[in-house]
Design a protein around this motif. Structure first.
Motif, short mmCIF file in Angstrom:
data_model
loop_
_atom_site.label_atom_id
_atom_site.label_comp_id
_atom_site.label_asym_id
_atom_site.label_seq_id
_atom_site.Cartn_x
_atom_site.Cartn_y
_atom_site.Cartn_z
N ASP A 255 6.29 7.91 10.27
CA ASP A 255 6.07 8.29 8.87
C ASP A 255 7.02 7.53 7.95
N GLY A 256 8.24 7.27 8.43
CA GLY A 256 9.15 6.43 7.65
C GLY A 256 8.66 5.00 7.55
N MET A 257 8.04 4.49 8.61
CA MET A 257 7.51 3.13 8.60
C MET A 257 6.39 2.96 7.59
N ILE A 258 5.58 4.01 7.40
CA ILE A 258 4.40 3.90 6.53
C ILE A 258 4.78 3.42 5.14
N SER A 259 5.84 3.99 4.57
CA SER A 259 6.23 3.57 3.22
C SER A 259 6.74 2.14 3.20
N VAL A 260 7.44 1.73 4.27
CA VAL A 260 7.92 0.35 4.33
C VAL A 260 6.74 -0.61 4.49
N ILE A 261 5.76 -0.22 5.32
CA ILE A 261 4.56 -1.04 5.48
C ILE A 261 3.85 -1.20 4.14
N GLY A 262 3.68 -0.09 3.41
CA GLY A 262 3.06 -0.17 2.09
C GLY A 262 3.83 -1.08 1.15
N HIS A 263 5.15 -0.93 1.15
CA HIS A 263 6.03 -1.77 0.33
C HIS A 263 5.79 -3.25 0.62
N GLU A 264 5.83 -3.62 1.90
CA GLU A 264 5.71 -5.03 2.26
C GLU A 264 4.30 -5.57 2.03
N MET A 265 3.28 -4.75 2.27
CA MET A 265 1.91 -5.21 2.03
C MET A 265 1.66 -5.45 0.55
N ALA A 266 2.18 -4.58 -0.31
CA ALA A 266 2.02 -4.77 -1.75
C ALA A 266 2.68 -6.06 -2.21
N GLU A 267 3.86 -6.36 -1.65
CA GLU A 267 4.56 -7.57 -2.05
C GLU A 267 3.94 -8.82 -1.44
N LEU A 268 3.42 -8.71 -0.23
CA LEU A 268 2.73 -9.86 0.36
C LEU A 268 1.46 -10.20 -0.42
N ASP A 291 10.19 -3.68 -4.87
CA ASP A 291 11.64 -3.61 -5.02
C ASP A 291 12.02 -2.87 -6.29
N LEU A 292 11.23 -3.07 -7.34
CA LEU A 292 11.52 -2.46 -8.63
C LEU A 292 11.39 -0.94 -8.61
N CYS A 293 10.77 -0.42 -7.56
CA CYS A 293 10.52 1.02 -7.48
C CYS A 293 11.16 1.64 -6.25
N GLU A 294 12.22 1.05 -5.78
CA GLU A 294 12.87 1.51 -4.55
C GLU A 294 13.27 2.98 -4.67
N GLY A 295 12.80 3.79 -3.72
CA GLY A 295 13.17 5.20 -3.68
C GLY A 295 12.39 6.10 -4.61
N ILE A 296 11.36 5.59 -5.29
CA ILE A 296 10.58 6.39 -6.24
C ILE A 296 9.24 6.76 -5.60
N TYR A 297 8.98 8.06 -5.50
CA TYR A 297 7.76 8.55 -4.87
C TYR A 297 6.95 9.46 -5.79
N GLY A 298 7.47 9.73 -6.98
CA GLY A 298 6.76 10.61 -7.89
C GLY A 298 7.36 10.58 -9.27
N THR A 299 6.75 11.30 -10.20
CA THR A 299 7.22 11.36 -11.58
C THR A 299 8.65 11.89 -11.63
N GLY A 300 9.49 11.21 -12.41
CA GLY A 300 10.89 11.58 -12.51
C GLY A 300 11.76 10.92 -11.47
N GLY A 301 11.18 10.13 -10.57
CA GLY A 301 11.95 9.51 -9.51
C GLY A 301 12.90 8.45 -10.03
N GLY A 302 14.01 8.28 -9.34
CA GLY A 302 14.99 7.29 -9.71
C GLY A 302 16.36 7.74 -9.29
N GLY A 303 17.28 6.80 -9.02
CA GLY A 303 18.60 7.19 -8.55
C GLY A 303 18.48 7.87 -7.20
N SER A 304 18.93 9.11 -7.11
CA SER A 304 18.87 9.84 -5.84
C SER A 304 17.68 10.78 -5.76
N TYR A 305 16.74 10.68 -6.71
CA TYR A 305 15.59 11.57 -6.75
C TYR A 305 14.33 10.88 -6.26
N THR A 306 13.58 11.53 -5.38
CA THR A 306 12.30 10.98 -4.98
C THR A 306 11.27 11.12 -6.09
#
Length: 348
Positions: A255-268, A291-306
């Motif tokens: 499940d952790g890989m899924i987000s990384v796979i999505g990240h890399e596919m979008a950039e590729l 890269d510009l959205c690292e760690g952001i998974y929803g509205t209000g995300g940023g810094g230490s917040y998903t």
């Protein structure tokens, strides 16, 4: 011979010209840096989600994403997968379904296909958009670790070469719309894994592989560093023992890989040869749309917040639906509105 060089032109050039052009490109552009899904701002680490309405998803004032005239993947994208090491059948099913969900039309909202629609907004110099069609291609299993359990960035090229030149069932060679996805099992270490990257993408060198093939590598961090690469289903030590989210498919590493796979596919798709869409003045260190959205998974995300994510009836956490499964995937940058967006945004 390489006057007016463009990566698109090199695809169609004779082999000798391709080699010269790509050699010049490699001398000026370094490998695309991977990403880490855990929060980089260690302030306010007591919470995962953000409760009020303030937007934290990027800033149009500081982000200068530009198109650098290179090719993007505008024709139907075929994902050829290399399973390196030992994989369980259900682990493969989870990853396959995520990839199949990118082009699914009937998934419940918010959906993986809705997330990919932001990627589709990007175009090449002709105005053609990123393809909406992403499909699984051929697969290759490397159960016996043919190149060992410790891989360098260069040995990744050798793994891909072995897959496309195998005597039995080699992967197709598809430079124009193929995307080669190398997935390493939880007992394989890759250069810089866990310390600075959880995955990365680049392209193979003709001098090593014989072809220029866009590829991504993503590792299963379950045994080596789940707190670094499977966040927020596992958390780093500095977060003080905070309770992690429950993974939607019951496998923290995958499940952790899924987000990384999505990240890399979008950039590729938007920057396959490191000369298309990215921010920053230095092509050696491109900042790309995920890269510009690292760690952001929803509205209000940023810094230490998903950001605002969703809770399923079984207590698992997700932010988008696939064909039959749920996933938690990082958002990507939308250059039209100049901030990070995703299908679960509360203000769209």
């Amino acid at each position: 011979m390489c006057q007016g060089f463009s990566a698109r032109g090199c695809f169609a050039a004779p082999p000798s010209t391709v080699l010269l052009c790509l050699t010049l490109l490699v001398l000026t552009i370094g490998p695309v840096i991977g990403w880490r899904p855990w929060p980089q701002n260690r302030m306010n680490v007591s919470d995962y989600t953000f409760g009020d309405s303030k937007k934290f998803e990027g800033s149009s004032e500081f982000v200068k994403l530009r198109y650098h005239m290179g090719p993007v993947l505008t024709t139907n994208i075929t994902v050829h997968t290399i399973w390196y090491g030992k994989w369980e059948r259900n682990q493969k099913k989870i990853i396959r379904e995520f990839i199949n969900s990118i082009s699914a039309v009937n998934s419940k909202q918010p959906s993986v296909s809705g997330w990919w629609r932001t990627v589709q907004l990007y175009t090449d110099q002709t105005g053609s958009n990123i393809s909406k069609t992403v499909r699984l291609g051929e697969e290759k299993n490397d159960r016996f670790y043919s190149h060992g359990k410790s891989l360098t960035r260069l040995s990744i090229h050798s793994v891909i070469k072995s897959a496309i030149t195998a005597k039995t069932k080699p992967l197709p060679i598809n430079p124009r719309n193929g995307l080669y996805l190398l997935l390493t099992s939880d007992d394989v270490y890759v250069q810089d894994f866990c310390t600075s990257v959880c995955g990365f993408h680049y392209f193979t060198f003709p001098s090593l592989v014989g072809y220029t093939l866009p590829y991504a590598w993503v590792g299963n961090s379950a045994k080596l560093c789940p707190g670094q690469c499977a966040y927020p289903f596992a958390v780093p030590e500095y977060m003080g023992g905070r309770k992690p989210f429950k993974s939607p498919n019951g496998d923290v590493g995958v499940d952790g890989m899924i987000s990384v796979i999505g990240h890399e596919m979008a950039e590729l798709a938007t920057n396959p040869l490191a000369n298309a869409w990215y921010a920053g003045p230095d092509a050696s260190f491109p900042v790309e749309i995920a890269d510009l959205c690292e760690g952001i998974y929803g509205t209000g995300g940023g810094g230490s917040y998903t950001g605002q994510v969703l809770d399923a009836h079984d207590g698992t956490t997700y932010n988008m639906n696939g064909i039959r499964r749920k996933f938690l995937v990082q958002w990507v940058w939308n250059q039209i509105v100049n901030y990070c967006t995703g299908p679960n945004a509360l203000d769209q």
